[in-house]
Design an enzyme around this catalytic site. Structure first.
Site, PDB file in Angstrom:
ATOM      1  N   ASP A 150       0.783  -1.231   0.000  1.00  0.00           N
ATOM      2  CA  ASP A 150       0.000   0.000   0.000  1.00  0.00           C
ATOM      3  C   ASP A 150       0.823   1.294   0.000  1.00  0.00           C
ATOM      4  O   ASP A 150       0.367   2.288  -0.541  1.00  0.00           O
ATOM      5  CB  ASP A 150      -0.974   0.009   1.198  1.00  0.00           C
ATOM      6  CG  ASP A 150      -2.057   1.055   1.049  1.00  0.00           C
ATOM      7  OD1 ASP A 150      -2.350   1.426  -0.098  1.00  0.00           O
ATOM      8  OD2 ASP A 150      -2.600   1.497   2.069  1.00  0.00           O
ATOM      9  N   CYS A 212     -18.246  -7.463 -15.759  1.00  0.00           N
ATOM     10  CA  CYS A 212     -19.385  -6.831 -15.063  1.00  0.00           C
ATOM     11  C   CYS A 212     -20.666  -6.964 -15.883  1.00  0.00           C
ATOM     12  O   CYS A 212     -21.769  -6.779 -15.344  1.00  0.00           O
ATOM     13  CB  CYS A 212     -19.123  -5.336 -14.840  1.00  0.00           C
ATOM     14  SG  CYS A 212     -17.788  -5.000 -13.683  1.00  0.00           S
ATOM     15  N   CYS A 215     -24.252  -4.935 -15.473  1.00  0.00           N
ATOM     16  CA  CYS A 215     -24.446  -4.504 -14.076  1.00  0.00           C
ATOM     17  C   CYS A 215     -23.849  -3.110 -13.835  1.00  0.00           C
ATOM     18  O   CYS A 215     -22.780  -2.784 -14.349  1.00  0.00           O
ATOM     19  CB  CYS A 215     -23.782  -5.524 -13.147  1.00  0.00           C
ATOM     20  SG  CYS A 215     -23.848  -5.056 -11.401  1.00  0.00           S
ATOM     21  N   CYS A 272     -21.843  -5.611  -4.852  1.00  0.00           N
ATOM     22  CA  CYS A 272     -21.316  -6.288  -6.044  1.00  0.00           C
ATOM     23  C   CYS A 272     -21.635  -7.782  -6.025  1.00  0.00           C
ATOM     24  O   CYS A 272     -21.295  -8.491  -5.071  1.00  0.00           O
ATOM     25  CB  CYS A 272     -19.804  -6.086  -6.115  1.00  0.00           C
ATOM     26  SG  CYS A 272     -19.061  -6.954  -7.513  1.00  0.00           S
TER      27      CYS A 272
END
Ligand code: B12
Ligand code: SF4
Ligand code: SF4
Length: 330
Positions: A150, A212, A215, A272
């Protein structure tokens, strides 16, 4: 509104690397296989090898920063140039082991899932250091490793896609088939060759979000309409940015926008379908009244092992005061 410079600030003058690259290993693919085995053994839910010297989507990253979408996250512009080549993180990088750690299950709450337990930066970093130590035993002498979680100037989602971990959804998240997106990422860079990449991915220009389909649940479900299009997030509107990364006081409308949120946001993932139906557990709530009244010492004692430290005592208290004010209005 704040915008980024037209071109990234130059890197400080590069000093020659302090060490040469290691000799070629006799069996690079075998080393790559070993790295993947070790990743599984250390609890990562997905892992892959990327053998490449630089990212492919730096332009996309820079256009995003230059458009001002990063808000006050000045560090993204500051170290943008370093993101152009993995060698800025580790000289002579040949391969990257990309890993994903599945977060513990959890339902909705006013603190994002990744910040509810021990700080994942520490957990992932430790595991990657252990993997490096074990892998080093089979590598040529003089092999170097660098762990990233990160905080390094690395386009982590791109690395994960190119290492074959998954794909990018319209919510911008790395989605791992069969696992979902509630996973955090880490990388082990090395100057030894770990053999061919685990995946061949299409050129980023071809990103069609085909996985996806039609959606749009994440785009429609975002409470602040922070998506400017599929995969394109204006961070300045995102609750995660407002409650974690934004350091200054809230401007007009921002405090209202956070509603009940204390730290981070998972809504565009919770809706999701790749994450399955939401868990019907009790909501994970911190009490904003209690948070607003913590002293700095009390904050440290309670949260220093968690990722809440990113917002810090000041930031979390600011968020808590805004939540309390929002309750007063309703
Ligand atoms: C800045 C940042 C933020 C900002 C901006 C987020 C954003 N969407 O850009 C804010 C504070 C809003 C944020 C929020 C969150 N973040 Co954040 N964040 C980052 C950070 C430090 C940099 C991201 C960045 O460069 N953004 C700029 C945009 C342009 O880049 P990008 O979204 O990564 O998109 C790249 C790829 O998608 C790639 N790409 C797109 N399509 C394709 C197709 C192909 C074929 C290829 C190869 C590449 C590719 O192109 C883009 C440029 O490289 C990364 C760590 C890191 N060093 O990468 C973590 C990171 C992305 N964040 C993470 C998390 C967990 C979150 C939150 C879920 C936290 C929360 N619960 O509140 C939210 C999610 C919000 C969202 N929907 O994105 C994880 C994501 C894990 C995952 N499964 O994807 C990361 C990777 C940290 C980690 N080590 O785990 N974050
Ligand atoms: S994290 Fe929350 S606020 Fe940010 S884009 Fe996703 S749904 Fe919107
Ligand atoms: S919610 Fe729908 S559009 Fe968004 S990432 Fe998931 S599948 Fe894709």
């Amino acid at each position: 509104m704040k915008t980024a410079p037209a071109s990234p600030p130059p890197l400080p003058r590069k000093r020659p690397p302090r060490f040469p690259p290691p000799p070629e290993p006799s069996d690079p693919a075998g080393l790559g296989k070993l790295a993947l085995t070790l990743a599984g053994r250390h609890g990562f839910c997905a892992a892959g090898v990327l053998s490449a010297p630089k990212p492919l989507t730096w332009d996309r990253f820079w256009n995003w920063v230059a458009a001002g979408y990063a808000g006050e996250m000045d560090w993204l512009a500051r170290d943008a140039a370093a993101r152009q080549d993995f060698s800025h993180i580790l000289p002579f990088t040949r391969s990257v082991l990309a890993v994903a750690l599945l977060l513990p299950p959890g339902g909705p709450g006013n603190v994002a899932r990744y910040a509810r337990g021990d700080d994942y930066h520490v957990t992932v970093r430790r595991a990657l250091h252990r993997i490096a130590a074990e892998l080093a035993k089979s590598c040529p002498e003089g092999t170097h490793f660098r762990v990233c979680v990160d905080t390094a100037p690395l386009l982590e989602r791109e690395v994960a896609v190119r290492a074959g971990l998954g794909f990018i959804g319209k919510n911008g998240m790395l989605i791992i088939p069969g696992v979902g997106s509630h996973a955090v990422l880490g990388e082990l860079l090395t100057d030894v060759d770990l053999g061919p990449s685990s995946a061949t991915v299409p050129e980023p220009a071809e990103t069609s979000f085909s996985e996806c389909g039609s959606c749009t649940a994440c785009l429609d479900g975002c409470p602040t309409s922070a998506f400017k299009g599929p995969g394109l997030l204006d961070a300045r509107l995102c609750l995660s940015y407002l409650t974690i990364e934004k350091r200054s006081d809230f401007e007009a409308g921002e405090a209202d926008a956070i509603g009940e949120t204390l730290f981070g946001c998972d809504i565009c993932q919770d809706v999701c379908p790749w994450n399955g139906p939401p868990l019907k557990t009790a909501a994970a709530q911190l009490d904003p009244g209690e948070i607003a009244s913590l002293t700095e010492e009390e904050f440290d004692a309670r949260f220093s092992h968690t990722a809440l430290t990113r917002a810090g005592w000041r930031g979390l208290a600011r968020n808590a005061r805004a939540v309390l004010a929002n309750r007063g209005k309703s």
